[in-house]
Design a protein around this motif. Structure first.
Motif, mmCIF file in Angstrom:
data_model
loop_
_atom_site.group_PDB
_atom_site.id
_atom_site.type_symbol
_atom_site.label_atom_id
_atom_site.label_comp_id
_atom_site.label_asym_id
_atom_site.label_seq_id
_atom_site.Cartn_x
_atom_site.Cartn_y
_atom_site.Cartn_z
ATOM 1 N N PRO A 45 0.807 -1.224 0.000
ATOM 2 C CA PRO A 45 0.000 0.000 0.000
ATOM 3 C C PRO A 45 0.843 1.279 0.000
ATOM 4 O O PRO A 45 0.470 2.254 -0.666
ATOM 5 C CB PRO A 45 -0.821 -0.128 1.297
ATOM 6 C CG PRO A 45 -0.960 -1.589 1.505
ATOM 7 C CD PRO A 45 0.377 -2.151 1.084
ATOM 8 N N ARG A 218 -4.811 3.350 3.782
ATOM 9 C CA ARG A 218 -4.218 2.054 3.441
ATOM 10 C C ARG A 218 -5.202 1.206 2.640
ATOM 11 O O ARG A 218 -6.262 0.834 3.149
ATOM 12 C CB ARG A 218 -3.789 1.319 4.707
ATOM 13 C CG ARG A 218 -3.029 0.022 4.438
ATOM 14 C CD ARG A 218 -2.996 -0.857 5.680
ATOM 15 N NE ARG A 218 -2.335 -0.199 6.784
ATOM 16 C CZ ARG A 218 -2.493 -0.554 8.055
ATOM 17 N NH1 ARG A 218 -3.323 -1.541 8.375
ATOM 18 N NH2 ARG A 218 -1.845 0.084 9.018
ATOM 19 N N ASP A 219 -4.853 0.879 1.410
ATOM 20 C CA ASP A 219 -5.799 0.194 0.528
ATOM 21 C C ASP A 219 -5.810 -1.319 0.725
ATOM 22 O O ASP A 219 -6.002 -2.086 -0.216
ATOM 23 C CB ASP A 219 -5.555 0.566 -0.931
ATOM 24 C CG ASP A 219 -4.204 0.102 -1.463
ATOM 25 O OD1 ASP A 219 -3.425 -0.513 -0.691
ATOM 26 O OD2 ASP A 219 -3.924 0.345 -2.653
ATOM 27 N N GLU A 220 -5.627 -1.731 1.959
ATOM 28 C CA GLU A 220 -5.814 -3.115 2.380
ATOM 29 C C GLU A 220 -6.495 -3.077 3.744
ATOM 30 O O GLU A 220 -6.119 -2.288 4.598
ATOM 31 C CB GLU A 220 -4.479 -3.865 2.505
ATOM 32 C CG GLU A 220 -3.763 -4.125 1.198
ATOM 33 C CD GLU A 220 -2.470 -4.898 1.391
ATOM 34 O OE1 GLU A 220 -2.223 -5.383 2.518
ATOM 35 O OE2 GLU A 220 -1.699 -5.018 0.429
ATOM 36 N N TYR A 224 -10.038 1.021 5.088
ATOM 37 C CA TYR A 224 -9.755 1.795 3.868
ATOM 38 C C TYR A 224 -11.010 2.510 3.376
ATOM 39 O O TYR A 224 -12.075 1.909 3.242
ATOM 40 C CB TYR A 224 -9.229 0.839 2.801
ATOM 41 C CG TYR A 224 -8.948 1.465 1.455
ATOM 42 C CD1 TYR A 224 -8.240 2.661 1.335
ATOM 43 C CD2 TYR A 224 -9.367 0.829 0.290
ATOM 44 C CE1 TYR A 224 -7.969 3.207 0.101
ATOM 45 C CE2 TYR A 224 -9.089 1.370 -0.958
ATOM 46 C CZ TYR A 224 -8.395 2.557 -1.047
ATOM 47 O OH TYR A 224 -8.124 3.101 -2.278
ATOM 48 N N ALA A 229 -9.592 8.654 0.442
ATOM 49 C CA ALA A 229 -8.181 8.577 0.068
ATOM 50 C C ALA A 229 -7.914 9.356 -1.215
ATOM 51 O O ALA A 229 -6.916 10.095 -1.314
ATOM 52 C CB ALA A 229 -7.754 7.120 -0.083
#
Length: 244
Positions: A45, A218-220, A224, A229
């Motif tokens: 990420p 954080r794209d996990e 998220y 974002a």
């Protein structure tokens, strides 16, 4: 804008620091952004975040923030063991060592033919703190600090009189603070303490609170928030395009 990636080991006062470089493929000289990671170092990420910023026309430097404490290339997992190790590293490295790392990154950027000399800082979690801390360096013209931990508590190792909170008035850069209201790491009382100190310090700052949890960039994982974002990347790019 198409980008390219490489790695370099930058000499610091406490040893070589592996640093990922994300930058435009096209020739030219670009402003630089030092991107400070979470305690987990250069995870997937973080790499994607750096790539997004590089695609806006920046040279993005992502250092291993705990390079003295781990083998080169160490990436901690987003699990309890990784969190425990990362927090152990956080309490083991002094702010003075982080300062010397920042200076090494500034010197590196200044020496590169693809950088034109203007430098900003950006980070998430402890990286948000380190981006704020980097703004104490006169070479840093702007900082974008996402849910920066440990500023309000003054708990990171430092020499007397050198904690980040108490040195706020020494900052000359423009600093943007982004906070999640549902973030337990920086509760409302902590945010209020920072805000009141910012008003007293007289520095140039922007303050924004959003309805989000810690690590919403954080794209996990379940925290998220993709739409939020995207807004943050746009705001960060706008700040650096103007200030750098």
């Amino acid at each position: 804008m198409l980008i390219q990636q490489s790695f370099v080991d930058i000499e610091t006062a406490s040893g070589p620091m592996r640093t990922a470089i994300y930058r435009p493929q096209q020739s030219g000289r670009f402003p630089a952004i030092i991107f400070y990671s979470e305690i987990f170092q250069l995870t997937a990420p973080i790499a994607r975040s750096a790539a997004i910023m590089a695609g806006q026309g920046f040279v993005v430097l992502v250092p291993e923030i705990f390079h003295e404490l781990n083998p080169v290339g160490t990436v901690l997992a987003y699990d309890d063991a990784g969190k425990d190790k990362g927090n152990q590293d956080k309490w083991s490295k002094s702010l003075e060592q982080h300062d010397s790392d920042t200076q090494a990154l500034v010197d590196f950027a200044a020496s590169q033919p693809f950088c034109h000399g203007n430098i900003g800082a950006m980070g998430v979690c402890i990286g948000g703190h380190l981006a704020y801390r980097a703004a104490l360096n006169p070479a840093i013209k702007a900082a974008f600090c996402l849910y920066a931990t440990d500023i309000h508590s003054d708990t990171l190792p430092a020499q007397p009189g050198n904690q980040s909170f108490e040195r706020m008035a020494d900052i000359q850069a423009e600093v943007h603070f982004i906070w999640g209201r549902q973030d337990p790491h920086v509760p409302a009382q902590g945010r209020l303490k920072i805000y009141q100190q910012l008003l007293a310090s007289g520095i140039n700052f922007h303050w924004q609170e959003v309805n989000a949890q810690h690590a919403f960039m954080r794209d996990e994982g379940e925290r998220y928030d993709p739409a939020l974002a995207l807004t943050m990347y746009q705001q960060a790019a706008a700040l650096f395009q103007r200030a750098l």
